[in-house]
Design an enzyme around this catalytic site. Structure first.
Site, mmCIF file in Angstrom:
data_model
loop_
_atom_site.group_PDB
_atom_site.id
_atom_site.type_symbol
_atom_site.label_atom_id
_atom_site.label_comp_id
_atom_site.label_asym_id
_atom_site.label_seq_id
_atom_site.Cartn_x
_atom_site.Cartn_y
_atom_site.Cartn_z
ATOM 1 N N ASP A 1 -5.647 1.580 -13.259
ATOM 2 C CA ASP A 1 -5.093 2.464 -14.284
ATOM 3 C C ASP A 1 -4.910 1.712 -15.597
ATOM 4 O O ASP A 1 -4.629 0.511 -15.590
ATOM 5 C CB ASP A 1 -3.737 3.002 -13.777
ATOM 6 C CG ASP A 1 -3.279 4.217 -14.566
ATOM 7 O OD1 ASP A 1 -4.060 4.733 -15.391
ATOM 8 O OD2 ASP A 1 -2.130 4.632 -14.365
ATOM 9 N N ASN B 1 -9.669 14.079 -11.288
ATOM 10 C CA ASN B 1 -10.235 13.638 -12.573
ATOM 11 C C ASN B 1 -11.185 14.655 -13.207
ATOM 12 O O ASN B 1 -11.498 14.560 -14.396
ATOM 13 C CB ASN B 1 -10.962 12.286 -12.437
ATOM 14 C CG ASN B 1 -10.016 11.098 -12.336
ATOM 15 O OD1 ASN B 1 -10.340 10.065 -11.755
ATOM 16 N ND2 ASN B 1 -8.824 11.218 -12.918
HETATM 17 C C1 FPP Z 1 -7.735 4.955 -15.328
HETATM 18 O O1 FPP Z 1 -7.546 4.743 -16.674
HETATM 19 C C2 FPP Z 1 -9.093 4.755 -14.919
HETATM 20 C C3 FPP Z 1 -9.950 5.754 -14.521
HETATM 21 C C4 FPP Z 1 -9.590 7.167 -14.469
HETATM 22 C C5 FPP Z 1 -11.326 5.480 -14.130
HETATM 23 C C6 FPP Z 1 -11.562 4.201 -13.393
HETATM 24 C C7 FPP Z 1 -12.932 3.767 -13.689
HETATM 25 C C8 FPP Z 1 -13.286 2.506 -14.021
HETATM 26 C C9 FPP Z 1 -12.354 1.367 -14.043
HETATM 27 C C10 FPP Z 1 -14.643 2.176 -14.417
HETATM 28 C C11 FPP Z 1 -15.732 2.655 -13.571
HETATM 29 C C12 FPP Z 1 -15.753 2.121 -12.202
HETATM 30 C C13 FPP Z 1 -16.871 1.835 -11.528
HETATM 31 C C14 FPP Z 1 -16.819 1.532 -10.065
HETATM 32 C C15 FPP Z 1 -18.162 1.818 -12.211
HETATM 33 P P1 FPP Z 1 -6.954 5.923 -17.559
HETATM 34 O O2 FPP Z 1 -8.091 6.536 -18.302
HETATM 35 O O3 FPP Z 1 -6.190 6.867 -16.702
HETATM 36 O O4 FPP Z 1 -6.017 5.122 -18.511
HETATM 37 P P2 FPP Z 1 -4.720 5.657 -19.246
HETATM 38 O O5 FPP Z 1 -3.758 6.095 -18.182
HETATM 39 O O6 FPP Z 1 -4.262 4.450 -19.989
HETATM 40 O O7 FPP Z 1 -5.170 6.765 -20.145
#
Ligand code: FPP
Length: 225
Positions: A14, A62
């Site tokens: 996250d 998501n």
């Molecule tokens: C959370 O950050 C992250 C995600 C929803 C996506 C996770 C994906 C990756 C780390 C990259 C892709 C992975 C692979 C395996 C290729 P957020 O967007 O919720 O952050 P925030 O809470 O700060 O807005």
């Protein structure tokens, strides 16, 4: 590897959005940096001798995000597989997917299935949660268990996506949020948990090592004394 290190670590990655915001960058670049952190985490898991690393990459919730962000995440997934498949094969990392990945675009499904097949000989596992929701996983497993007779914990476990993985030892969430967000609810029953104040793109081998050290210090009693 230290004797009391975890065998199976799962991470709720996250904080990509906040990482980008702090740098006045678009969210897409936060996810890209998150993808780089995934590559580093897989290498760190090898150095630390973990048998399995499970990463929450895309939850069944998501899909509620903006179309553009979903499309950025999908493109990142395509590029991630292309850029890392050969390395995974060479490092003998087996890819496993937990979740209903068949809902993704056909070209991604095909790339994932090719990667599953070509890494199937690996001895350590990178499990990636894609279109994953723990409640949905439990409902599905309980339904399959019921078809076999009385619903027991053993029967449910046999039908969880994680059936062939070592028990979950340690669950980490980055970015300071303290919740499970529908991730590995069944598997977390006896797992240790760590909530870290680091944004996912900044997570590195040092953080994973410190988490394993912390795990090694904790005494697990599984309800006994
Ligand atoms: C959370 O950050 C992250 C995600 C929803 C996506 C996770 C994906 C990756 C780390 C990259 C892709 C992975 C692979 C395996 C290729 P957020 O967007 O919720 O952050 P925030 O809470 O700060 O807005």
């Amino acid at each position: 590897m230290s004797v009391n290190y975890p065998r199976h670590v799962a991470i709720i990655m996250d904080g990509n959005g906040r990482w980008a915001k702090a740098r006045k960058l678009p969210r897409a670049l936060g996810h890209k940096a998150g993808g780089d952190a995934v590559r580093k985490a897989v290498q760190a898991a090898e150095v630390l001798g973990l048998e399995c690393l499970t990463l929450y990459a895309f939850s069944s919730e998501n899909w509620k995000r903006e179309e553009e962000e979903i499309s950025d995440l999908m493109n990142l997934m395509r590029r991630f597989i292309e850029a890392n498949l050969q390395d995974m094969i060479e490092r003998r990392v087996r890819l496993k997917i937990i979740g209903d990945y068949k809902a993704f675009a056909p070209d991604i499904v095909a790339k994932l299935e090719d990667a599953l097949e070509r890494t199937s000989g690996g001895e350590r596992t990178l499990a990636v949660a894609l279109n994953y929701g723990a409640q949905q996983e439990i409902i599905r497993a309980a339904g399959l268990a019921a078809e076999e007779g009385a619903v027991t914990a053993e029967r449910i476990e046999k039908h969880l996506y994680t059936a062939d993985l070592p028990p979950l030892d340690l669950l980490i969430r980055t970015s300071g949020e303290v919740r499970l967000s529908n991730f590995l609810l069944w598997q977390s029953a006896y797992a240790e948990m760590l909530f870290l104040d680091v944004l996912w793109p900044d997570f590195d081998e040092g953080h994973l090592r410190a988490a394993c050290e912390e795990f090694a210090k904790r005494e697990r009693r599984y309800g006994g004394r």
